[in-house]
Write a protein that holds these residues in place. Structure first.
Motif, PDB file in Angstrom:
ATOM      1  N   LEU A 152      -0.277  -2.436  -0.529  1.00  0.00           N
ATOM      2  CA  LEU A 152      -1.038  -3.158  -1.899  1.00  0.00           C
ATOM      3  C   LEU A 152      -0.286  -3.622  -2.779  1.00  0.00           C
ATOM      4  O   LEU A 152      -0.451  -4.133  -3.563  1.00  0.00           O
ATOM      5  CB  LEU A 152      -1.756  -1.951  -2.347  1.00  0.00           C
ATOM      6  CG  LEU A 152      -2.811  -1.316  -1.627  1.00  0.00           C
ATOM      7  CD1 LEU A 152      -3.550   0.156  -2.554  1.00  0.00           C
ATOM      8  CD2 LEU A 152      -4.073  -2.276  -1.326  1.00  0.00           C
ATOM      9  N   ALA A 153       1.212  -3.658  -2.422  1.00  0.00           N
ATOM     10  CA  ALA A 153       2.215  -4.274  -3.259  1.00  0.00           C
ATOM     11  C   ALA A 153       2.209  -5.789  -3.078  1.00  0.00           C
ATOM     12  O   ALA A 153       2.543  -6.765  -3.714  1.00  0.00           O
ATOM     13  CB  ALA A 153       3.586  -3.706  -3.113  1.00  0.00           C
ATOM     14  N   LEU A 154       1.755  -6.298  -1.866  1.00  0.00           N
ATOM     15  CA  LEU A 154       1.580  -7.484  -1.325  1.00  0.00           C
ATOM     16  C   LEU A 154       0.582  -8.408  -2.360  1.00  0.00           C
ATOM     17  O   LEU A 154      -0.278  -7.696  -2.786  1.00  0.00           O
ATOM     18  CB  LEU A 154       1.193  -7.634   0.036  1.00  0.00           C
ATOM     19  CG  LEU A 154       2.185  -7.342   1.178  1.00  0.00           C
ATOM     20  CD1 LEU A 154       1.696  -7.258   2.577  1.00  0.00           C
ATOM     21  CD2 LEU A 154       3.638  -7.816   0.935  1.00  0.00           C
ATOM     22  N   PRO A 155       0.787  -9.689  -2.234  1.00  0.00           N
ATOM     23  CA  PRO A 155      -0.287 -10.434  -2.969  1.00  0.00           C
ATOM     24  C   PRO A 155      -1.731 -10.175  -2.499  1.00  0.00           C
ATOM     25  O   PRO A 155      -1.801 -10.103  -1.174  1.00  0.00           O
ATOM     26  CB  PRO A 155       0.039 -12.066  -2.918  1.00  0.00           C
ATOM     27  CG  PRO A 155       1.707 -11.820  -2.610  1.00  0.00           C
ATOM     28  CD  PRO A 155       1.643 -10.669  -1.888  1.00  0.00           C
ATOM     29  N   ASP A 156      -2.826  -9.984  -3.293  1.00  0.00           N
ATOM     30  CA  ASP A 156      -4.001  -9.554  -2.732  1.00  0.00           C
ATOM     31  C   ASP A 156      -4.681 -10.610  -1.668  1.00  0.00           C
ATOM     32  O   ASP A 156      -5.298 -10.093  -0.724  1.00  0.00           O
ATOM     33  CB  ASP A 156      -5.048  -9.679  -3.752  1.00  0.00           C
ATOM     34  CG  ASP A 156      -4.679  -8.486  -4.937  1.00  0.00           C
ATOM     35  OD1 ASP A 156      -4.151  -7.710  -4.734  1.00  0.00           O
ATOM     36  OD2 ASP A 156      -5.467  -8.649  -5.928  1.00  0.00           O
ATOM     37  N   ILE A 157      -4.443 -11.786  -1.678  1.00  0.00           N
ATOM     38  CA  ILE A 157      -4.769 -12.780  -0.688  1.00  0.00           C
ATOM     39  C   ILE A 157      -4.065 -12.660   0.460  1.00  0.00           C
ATOM     40  O   ILE A 157      -4.591 -13.226   1.544  1.00  0.00           O
ATOM     41  CB  ILE A 157      -4.883 -14.235  -1.279  1.00  0.00           C
ATOM     42  CG1 ILE A 157      -3.462 -14.539  -1.658  1.00  0.00           C
ATOM     43  CG2 ILE A 157      -6.078 -14.315  -2.601  1.00  0.00           C
ATOM     44  CD1 ILE A 157      -3.606 -16.156  -2.102  1.00  0.00           C
TER      45      ILE A 157
END
Length: 474
Positions: free
Chosen positions: A184-189
């Protein structure tokens, strides 16, 4: 006779990409005592048609051998495109203009090899122009080295993980980060491989390998783990040059204003390191519910503050605006109760504020330019990421580097007043809970290292020298 090199930069539109790229180019010119380099910026207008004219004029009037060419605005992407897909397609639509501009420079040059193309992290489609014209291409990466590692590693993740990253139950072992990273720390897209955003991230990560070198606005001492990964773990990648921090320390992107003078006069009257600065970037805005929680947390904390509060844009291509009446989103009587120890404003001169001796902490969206500015001035950050790679930046600052205090993490939709109050106290108060004392010590030490890095003999100074040599030998 010295070799003549023309560096052609194609940054993505917007000040957060244009400014650090121009500041890097200024350092190339300053280092170039033999005057081998001339620099041309091909500026893509924002979708609104605007360009940072005041900043461009300040550079044109003060720096020789850097010139700007404003491209005609190309077609906008079809309806439905937002974020990285919008930026990538809109930038790609300017490819014919970029090709023609570079072709004109090539035809004016005695030797094609004297042209070097430097593309942005989101304008990697322009590498095709360099290939067609037979000139070398480089990448200028405006975010941090660890985020670069994510994009370089994404093709590997894509082949190793089945299904969506959103559904991946374990943390990710990413080579450029010390600790395992929550998905979830990755960019949402990036969490849905069916999305256009994921496909564009994957495309850019693959194209980076097609360049001759990758220039990063960061510091080896700040991101030594990522540097080790580039040198010893990643394979088949171009040479990576950490040459930062490249910052506009004059704050030339916006003209002076009455509001700016008011803020600085107020700060002059405050004790040293006593004020919290809250600012969420040039496009960052918050919901009315979140604004109320911040206000309650500020009031309960008893801390002095400057709060840049912006109203959400009304249309897609507008920027946030200043509230005509901030009381409409603040708790009743808030402004009266904090009068004297708090200052509300709209747009704020971030560099000038962070450099002021009264500032003791920075509640930030963790955009990379803001992170570097805060570290440069030795101001500890309370992380409040909103979008894009900001969650990764916040994670790295808190978990990997110990240079920040976490207020909002990747799971938070609404940060409550109690959490905000605790974070504010930990940064300002000596012996406060949350490890603020150690964070402040580490930030002061990293500030010294960042400043030394760009001085003669420093890591970024030396790396820039290597890059200049490689550009000349290409």
């Amino acid at each position: 006779m010295s070799k003549s090199i023309e560096l052609v930069f194609v940054p993505t539109f917007g000040v957060t990409h244009i400014v650090p790229t121009v500041e890097f180019a200024k350092r190339v010119v300053e280092r170039d005592r033999d005057e081998c380099f001339s620099i041309t910026f091909l500026i893509i207008p924002a979708p609104s048609g605007l360009v940072p004219q005041a900043y461009i004029e300040s550079i044109t009037n003060s720096v020789n051998r850097i010139r700007f060419s404003i491209l005609q605005q190309a077609d906008l992407p079809p309806p439905g495109y937002e974020g990285i897909p919008f930026i990538s397609v809109y930038t790609q639509n300017h490819l014919p203009q970029v090709k023609q501009a570079i072709a004109n420079l090539v035809s004016d040059s005695k030797n094609n090899s004297s042209i070097r193309l430097v593309v942005d992290m989101f304008s990697s489609t322009m590498i095709d122009v360099a290939d067609e014209l037979g000139i070398p291409s480089y990448l200028y990466f405006t975010s941090c080295a660890a985020s670069l590692g994510v994009l370089l590693h994404l093709p590997t993740l894509d082949s190793e993980i089945e299904g969506e990253l959103l559904d991946y139950s374990r943390e990710l072992n990413l080579p450029s980060y010390i600790n395992p990273v929550p998905t979830l720390a990755l960019p949402d897209i990036m969490l849905s491989r069916k999305s256009d955003g994921y496909k564009w991230y994957l495309y850019h990560g693959r194209r980076f390998r097609d360049t001759k070198g990758i220039i990063v606005n960061s510091v080896a001492e700040l991101q030594s783990h990522a540097v080790h990964a580039f040198n010893h773990i990643f394979s088949d990648i171009p040479r990576v040059y950490l040459v930062g921090p490249s910052l506009d320390l004059q704050g030339n992107t916006q003209p002076e204003s009455t509001s700016s003078h008011r803020i600085m006069r107020w700060l002059d009257d405050q004790p040293e390191s006593s004020v919290i600065f809250l600012c969420f970037g040039s496009r960052g805005t918050l919901s009315a519910a979140q604004v109320r929680e911040i206000a309650i947390g500020l009031e309960r904390s008893g801390q002095r503050f400057v709060w840049s509060l912006r109203s959400p844009p009304k249309t897609k291509f507008e920027k946030p605006s200043d509230y005509s009446n901030p009381e409409e989103v603040l708790p009743d009587g808030f402004l009266q109760r904090v009068e004297g120890r708090g200052l509300m404003c709209g747009w704020a001169p971030q560099v000038k504020i962070l450099s002021h001796k009264a500032i003791g902490g920075f509640v930030s969206h963790c955009g990379w330019n803001s992170v570097l500015e805060s570290l440069w001035f030795g101001v500890p950050i309370l992380t409040w990421p909103l979008d894009a790679e900001q969650k990764l930046n916040g994670f790295q600052l808190v978990k990997d580097l110990g240079l920040a205090v976490e207020v909002k993490d990747e799971r938070d939709d609404l940060v409550v007043a109690e959490v905000i109050e605790r974070g504010l106290r930990s940064i300002i108060l000596e012996g406060g809970v949350g490890g603020g004392d150690e964070v402040r010590r580490k930030v002061k030490e990293m500030s010294r290292k960042c400043r030394e890095a760009v001085m003669e003999g420093g890591s970024s100074w030396s790396t820039l020298g290597c890059l200049v040599e490689d550009l000349l030998l290409e």
